[in-house]
Design an enzyme around this catalytic site. Structure first.
Site, mmCIF file in Angstrom:
data_model
loop_
_atom_site.group_PDB
_atom_site.id
_atom_site.type_symbol
_atom_site.label_atom_id
_atom_site.label_comp_id
_atom_site.label_asym_id
_atom_site.label_seq_id
_atom_site.Cartn_x
_atom_site.Cartn_y
_atom_site.Cartn_z
ATOM 1 N N PRO A 1 3.886 1.811 0.188
ATOM 2 C CA PRO A 1 4.635 1.949 1.444
ATOM 3 C C PRO A 1 4.259 0.858 2.436
ATOM 4 O O PRO A 1 3.084 0.521 2.598
ATOM 5 C CB PRO A 1 4.210 3.330 1.948
ATOM 6 N N CYS A 2 5.281 0.320 3.102
ATOM 7 C CA CYS A 2 5.076 -0.878 3.922
ATOM 8 C C CYS A 2 5.017 -0.591 5.411
ATOM 9 O O CYS A 2 4.839 -1.518 6.205
ATOM 10 C CB CYS A 2 6.199 -1.874 3.646
ATOM 11 N N GLN A 3 5.164 0.669 5.841
ATOM 12 C CA GLN A 3 5.328 0.933 7.266
ATOM 13 C C GLN A 3 4.135 0.443 8.098
ATOM 14 O O GLN A 3 4.292 0.000 9.224
ATOM 15 C CB GLN A 3 5.539 2.430 7.513
#
Length: 425
Positions: free
Chosen positions: A113-115
């Site tokens: 996940p890149c958030q």
């Protein structure tokens, strides 16, 4: 906890039986798979999936419907239930079985996940999702594939400067650890998906690593073969918003939404160019494309959109005094330009206004900008909000988080050329 081998047979034997079904094709494990954008592209390139790991139930339901049930993309091992998995739980339960796959897996792909890294949001080094990078690397260490492809946002290459002690680029952590694990050529590049036929300017950090010192060749093939790939598919190397969306206009007529009472959906129109033909190949001719449901805008909101279409700068977020001039309340709104690729598609539907109609984009239109084929059907709710936004992954979010399949297909082609020494597949 591990599975009961008295019931399922040895992990190694079962793995060999499953992988034998791949008939000499390259094999792949997809981590943090989301709804399956990477796997769709690799499937189109002829690479066979072994299994995919995705925590969210809605995203996995889309992946399962399209790639497990409809396309039989995976040679799923018998010891692993076909369900959504948190990679940390998978490692805790099935590390012995994963270790038996050594020497039998060609590629491990995926992007945690890149958030926490994204420059489009709040970059937070403390975001616990950032630690999933280490779970990715742990699975690579267990499986020891021939090659690795790691994908993340451009912000993955930037330091977290708020904390001087820990402020390092996570990209350096990944590349250094891969080299320690036996991938001495691990290297990363920031690539723009628009250069690979995706109708969207989407900068992504891509790491490629191999055990055979061929990572540079993968990147070379990926770049050099764009023209050959595009000609073979009958599409341009670069595509615009209009090229992707012109046969999905609301002006062509509407039908009752097939999956939501009280909403309308768009009709099919004949493909107008090679890009549309490529994405519509193999589709049934239902009355409406999947997930092409229109948002029910109020007359006032439509009025704002009409003013934006008439006078706003295209492909640039409207800010400052311009927001007041157009009557905008939302902070982030961009009107798309039909003649060029879109800005990076996000997970929020009202971030963009359609290039020629006074409305926001449908899920299907966002999927077109991400280069999903029209046969791909999205599952789960369309949207969510409030506190549930962090917990749920509705259709718009599934699309916005995905790796563009058209790019992934070219990655698969490049791996074939390198790992199979240019042999046809």
């Amino acid at each position: 906890m591990t599975c009961d081998r008295r019931k399922t047979g040895s992990g190694a034997a079962i793995a060999r039986r499953s992988i034998a079904q791949t008939s000499g094709r390259l094999t792949c494990i997809d981590l943090f798979a989301g709804c399956g954008g990477l796997s769709v592209g690799l499937h189109e390139a002829g690479i066979r999936g072994l299994f995919a790991v995705e925590k969210n139930a809605a995203a996995f339901s889309s992946l399962k419907h399209n790639l497990i049930v409809n396309r039989q993309h995976f040679a799923w091992p018998e010891w692993l239930p076909q369900q959504n998995w948190d990679i940390r739980e998978l490692l805790e339960r099935y590390s012995p079985q994963l270790r038996t796959l050594r020497g039998q897996v060609d590629i491990v792909v995926g992007g945690p996940p890149c958030q926490g890294f994204s420059t489009a949001g709040r970059r937070q080094e403390s975001d616990e999702r950032n630690n999933l990078v280490h779970a990715y690397l742990e699975l690579v260490a267990l499986v020891q594939p021939k090659a690795v492809m790691f994908e993340n946002v451009r912000g993955f290459t930037m330091q977290f400067k708020a904390n001087a002690e820990k402020g390092i680029e996570y990209s350096r952590v990944v590349i250094s650890r891969l080299r320690e694990l036996g991938y001495p050529d691990a290297q990363g590049k920031v690539l723009d998906m628009a250069s690979y036929g995706v109708p969207q300017r989407r900068l992504r950090f891509i790491v490629v690593a191999t055990r055979s010192l061929q990572a540079a060749k993968v990147f070379e093939h990926l770049w050099d073969n764009r023209g050959t790939f595009a000609r073979a598919k009958g599409i341009p190397i670069r595509n615009s918003v209009r090229t992707a969306l012109s046969n999905l206009k609301k002006a062509k007529g509407v039908v009752d939404s097939p999956d939501t009472t009280g909403f309308t959906a768009g009709r099919w129109d004949k493909p107008k160019n090679g890009f549309q033909k490529y994405l519509q190949r193999g589709c049934g001719r239902s009355r409406s494309p999947d997930s092409h449901r229109f948002v029910n805008h109020t007359p006032d909101v439509e009025g704002v959109f009409r003013r934006l279409l008439a006078g706003a700068t295209r492909n640039r977020c409207i800010a400052g005094e311009a927001r007041n001039r157009f009557g905008l309340k939302k902070r982030s709104v961009t009107v798309l330009a039909g003649s060029s690729p879109a800005p990076t598609v996000t997970t929020i539907p009202d971030d963009f206004v359609h290039y020629c109609e006074p409305r926001v984009m449908t899920v299907r239109e966002c999927a077109r900008l991400q280069s999903f084929p029209d046969w791909f059907e999205f599952k789960g709710p369309y949207t969510t909000g409030g506190k549930l936004r962090k917990l749920q992954t509705p259709r718009y979010t599934q699309v916005g988080n995905a790796v563009p399949p058209l790019f992934a297909e070219q990655v698969g082609e490049a791996f074939y050329q390198v790992l199979n020494h240019g042999q046809a597949h």
